[in-house]
Write an enzyme that holds these catalytic residues in place. Structure first.
Site, PDB file in Angstrom:
ATOM      1  N   ARG A  73       0.831  -1.218   0.000  1.00  0.00           N
ATOM      2  CA  ARG A  73       0.000   0.000   0.000  1.00  0.00           C
ATOM      3  C   ARG A  73       0.867   1.272   0.000  1.00  0.00           C
ATOM      4  O   ARG A  73       0.539   2.251   0.663  1.00  0.00           O
ATOM      5  CB  ARG A  73      -0.929   0.042   1.222  1.00  0.00           C
ATOM      6  CG  ARG A  73      -2.011  -1.024   1.225  1.00  0.00           C
ATOM      7  CD  ARG A  73      -3.006  -0.764   0.089  1.00  0.00           C
ATOM      8  NE  ARG A  73      -4.225  -1.520   0.244  1.00  0.00           N
ATOM      9  CZ  ARG A  73      -4.402  -2.776  -0.146  1.00  0.00           C
ATOM     10  NH1 ARG A  73      -3.417  -3.435  -0.731  1.00  0.00           N
ATOM     11  NH2 ARG A  73      -5.559  -3.369   0.013  1.00  0.00           N
ATOM     12  N   SER A  92     -10.694  -0.251   2.567  1.00  0.00           N
ATOM     13  CA  SER A  92      -9.995  -0.378   3.848  1.00  0.00           C
ATOM     14  C   SER A  92      -9.555   1.003   4.311  1.00  0.00           C
ATOM     15  O   SER A  92      -8.883   1.711   3.563  1.00  0.00           O
ATOM     16  CB  SER A  92      -8.740  -1.239   3.697  1.00  0.00           C
ATOM     17  OG  SER A  92      -9.064  -2.512   3.214  1.00  0.00           O
ATOM     18  N   GLU A 126      -4.859   4.261   5.869  1.00  0.00           N
ATOM     19  CA  GLU A 126      -4.452   4.004   4.494  1.00  0.00           C
ATOM     20  C   GLU A 126      -4.961   5.115   3.584  1.00  0.00           C
ATOM     21  O   GLU A 126      -4.369   5.444   2.563  1.00  0.00           O
ATOM     22  CB  GLU A 126      -5.049   2.654   4.077  1.00  0.00           C
ATOM     23  CG  GLU A 126      -4.429   2.060   2.859  1.00  0.00           C
ATOM     24  CD  GLU A 126      -5.450   1.425   1.964  1.00  0.00           C
ATOM     25  OE1 GLU A 126      -5.811   2.063   0.964  1.00  0.00           O
ATOM     26  OE2 GLU A 126      -5.875   0.300   2.274  1.00  0.00           O
TER      27      GLU A 126
HETATM   28  N1  EPU Z   1     -11.003 -10.063   9.839  1.00  0.00           N
HETATM   29  C1  EPU Z   1     -11.777 -10.085  10.977  1.00  0.00           C
HETATM   30  N2  EPU Z   1     -12.836  -9.213  11.054  1.00  0.00           N
HETATM   31  C2  EPU Z   1     -13.144  -8.366  10.067  1.00  0.00           C
HETATM   32  C3  EPU Z   1     -12.358  -8.333   8.898  1.00  0.00           C
HETATM   33  C4  EPU Z   1     -11.268  -9.193   8.807  1.00  0.00           C
HETATM   34  O1  EPU Z   1     -11.549 -10.821  11.905  1.00  0.00           O
HETATM   35  O2  EPU Z   1     -14.119  -7.623  10.231  1.00  0.00           O
HETATM   36  C5  EPU Z   1      -9.823 -10.965   9.750  1.00  0.00           C
HETATM   37  C6  EPU Z   1     -10.156 -12.387   9.391  1.00  0.00           C
HETATM   38  O3  EPU Z   1      -9.364 -13.185  10.226  1.00  0.00           O
HETATM   39  C7  EPU Z   1      -9.700 -12.557   7.975  1.00  0.00           C
HETATM   40  C8  EPU Z   1      -8.547 -11.573   7.900  1.00  0.00           C
HETATM   41  O4  EPU Z   1      -8.920 -10.505   8.789  1.00  0.00           O
HETATM   42  O5  EPU Z   1      -9.292 -13.847   7.738  1.00  0.00           O
HETATM   43  C9  EPU Z   1      -8.317 -11.008   6.512  1.00  0.00           C
HETATM   44  O6  EPU Z   1      -9.528 -10.423   6.037  1.00  0.00           O
HETATM   45  P1  EPU Z   1      -9.791 -10.118   4.486  1.00  0.00           P
HETATM   46  O7  EPU Z   1      -9.494 -11.323   3.682  1.00  0.00           O
HETATM   47  O8  EPU Z   1     -11.129  -9.495   4.384  1.00  0.00           O
HETATM   48  O9  EPU Z   1      -8.658  -9.098   4.117  1.00  0.00           O
HETATM   49  P2  EPU Z   1      -8.083  -7.787   4.849  1.00  0.00           P
HETATM   50  O10 EPU Z   1      -6.695  -8.074   5.279  1.00  0.00           O
HETATM   51  O11 EPU Z   1      -9.050  -7.323   5.902  1.00  0.00           O
HETATM   52  C10 EPU Z   1      -6.999  -6.826   2.683  1.00  0.00           C
HETATM   53  C11 EPU Z   1      -7.000  -5.549   1.915  1.00  0.00           C
HETATM   54  C12 EPU Z   1      -8.283  -5.383   1.116  1.00  0.00           C
HETATM   55  C13 EPU Z   1      -8.377  -6.547   0.147  1.00  0.00           C
HETATM   56  C14 EPU Z   1      -8.371  -7.849   0.959  1.00  0.00           C
HETATM   57  C15 EPU Z   1      -8.351  -9.081   0.078  1.00  0.00           C
HETATM   58  C16 EPU Z   1      -5.627  -4.041   3.242  1.00  0.00           C
HETATM   59  C17 EPU Z   1      -5.566  -2.814   4.090  1.00  0.00           C
HETATM   60  N3  EPU Z   1      -6.819  -4.420   2.822  1.00  0.00           N
HETATM   61  O12 EPU Z   1      -8.055  -6.753   3.647  1.00  0.00           O
HETATM   62  O13 EPU Z   1      -8.185  -4.185   0.356  1.00  0.00           O
HETATM   63  O14 EPU Z   1      -9.550  -6.480  -0.642  1.00  0.00           O
HETATM   64  O15 EPU Z   1      -7.175  -7.902   1.783  1.00  0.00           O
HETATM   65  O16 EPU Z   1      -7.085  -9.237  -0.474  1.00  0.00           O
HETATM   66  O17 EPU Z   1      -4.579  -4.623   2.951  1.00  0.00           O
HETATM   67  C18 EPU Z   1      -8.777  -1.872   0.202  1.00  0.00           C
HETATM   68  O18 EPU Z   1      -7.575  -1.635   0.222  1.00  0.00           O
HETATM   69  O19 EPU Z   1      -9.637  -0.970   0.115  1.00  0.00           O
HETATM   70  C19 EPU Z   1      -9.224  -3.262   0.333  1.00  0.00           C
HETATM   71  C20 EPU Z   1     -10.506  -3.581   0.438  1.00  0.00           C
END
Ligand code: EPU
Length: 337
Positions: A162, A237, A333
């Protein structure tokens, strides 16, 4: 043409209603240079793409320049690769769809990300195991100090998670005018490592997915848990996933045995969404602002009437409570203006 006192509500995906003292839309590099030559160098400038990664906290007392450059070209470079170049004002998802229709592979995991092509390198957009740095070839920029055009390659852009030169030492120095990607034409690298994609493909009963199938799976996942900015104001995010030293992670694990973490050398990336949810924020609303009920990492303009300051203050409360409970400092972010 420069307009005065224009509401920026239609130009930011949070749907925050602040105004710009001056506002201009440019359709080409020439129009951009002309606009800049005619404006006072002291006047603050804000360059806007799709407005999907920023939070406007107050009226902008300067000139907002909306980049509306359009056009996509492609050039086959060998038996399996093509350069595809899109101008900054092209909508990101429509651009991804254009590539998939031509069967150009590399961007399918990045389907449905809001925003425009021109802002994609700034935060090195990424999702479901892919970041644009993986397929980025170069970008053409206007250097605001010299008003000369320059081409920056991947190394010069210094991509990180990012992150890029455009958020660091190059901040305010360049305007991205077009981006070139190196994509595949026949033998595609299918990346379905990310757990959620695998289970979605299983649900779709697909065993050997094409790039179009991967895109469809990503679209299904995103639609099932991320709010559509056209319906509920948000900027995806709001925070980055923090990276903490392994030793700190191990200490936390003694107290919070379920804390998820993705090891990366001597560091561990912890999902911010989990931390925020554990602090009780998921789905919680204060005034006009809330944390999304299906993905805590996304802050929403719940009523449509939130001010930028309310959203900012809400994010500060989240940062404070995560810091207090876990000793981890979340970083925003989204660009705060
Ligand atoms: N999780 C929770 N609660 C929540 C959300 C997430 O417990 O409300 C935990 C879960 O354990 C889950 C883990 O977080 O397994 C990862 O969640 P997710 O796969 O939704 O991904 P993220 O790390 O929360 C990142 C990116 C997203 C992208 C997704 C999929 C960042 C800041 N965000 O989210 O990017 O779509 O991975 O690759 O790195 C964006 O930048 O706007 C965005 C949506």
């Amino acid at each position: 043409m420069i307009q005065e006192n224009i509401s920026l509500k239609p130009y930011n995906t949070f749907g925050v209603d602040v105004s710009a003292r001056y506002f201009a839309e440019v359709n080409s590099a020439e129009e951009l240079t002309e606009t800049l030559k005619h404006s006072n160098p002291q006047t603050p400038k804000l360059f806007l793409g799709g407005g999907s990664n920023l939070l406007l906290t107050k009226d902008f007392d300067g000139v907002v320049i909306r980049l509306n450059l359009k056009g996509i070209t492609d050039e086959i470079i060998n038996e399996n690769e093509v350069f595809v170049t899109a101008k900054a004002g092209e909508n990101w998802h429509q651009f991804v769809m254009f590539c998939l229709e031509k069967n150009y592979g590399g961007l399918e995991n990045l389907s449905l990300i809001p925003g425009n092509v021109g802002t994609s390198p700034m935060q090195n957009i990424g999702a479901y195991g892919t970041e644009i740095k993986d397929v980025f070839e170069s970008c053409k920029v206007l250097n605001l100090e010299t008003l000369e055009l320059e081409t920056l390659n991947s190394e010069q852009c210094r991509f990180g998670y990012r992150d890029s030169i455009f958020k660091q030492e190059g901040k305010g120095k360049y305007v991205i005018l077009e981006v070139t990607f190196r994509l595949t034409t026949n033998i595609h690298r299918i990346d379905v490592e990310y757990g959620a994609i695998q289970s979605e493909l299983e649900k779709m009963e697909i065993i050997n997915p094409t790039i179009q199938d991967v895109s469809k799976a990503v679209i299904n996942i995103r639609q099932s848990k991320l709010p559509n900015p056209k319906e509920i104001g948000n900027a995806g995010s709001f925070f980055k996933n923090p990276t903490i030293p392994l030793a700190q992670y191990e200490t936390l694990k003694l107290k919070f045995e379920n804390i998820p973490g993705y090891p990366n050398g001597d560091f561990v990336k912890v999902p911010a969404g989990w931390l925020i949810e554990q602090c009780g924020w998921k789905g919680k609303q204060i005034g006009n602002v809330a944390s999304h009920k299906l993905q805590a990492l996304v802050i929403i303009n719940a009523t449509g009437n939130a001010t930028g300051k309310e959203i900012f203050d809400f994010s500060t409360m989240i940062i404070d409570s995560v810091k207090e409970k876990y000793g981890i400092e979340l970083e925003r972010e989204v660009n705060i203006i």
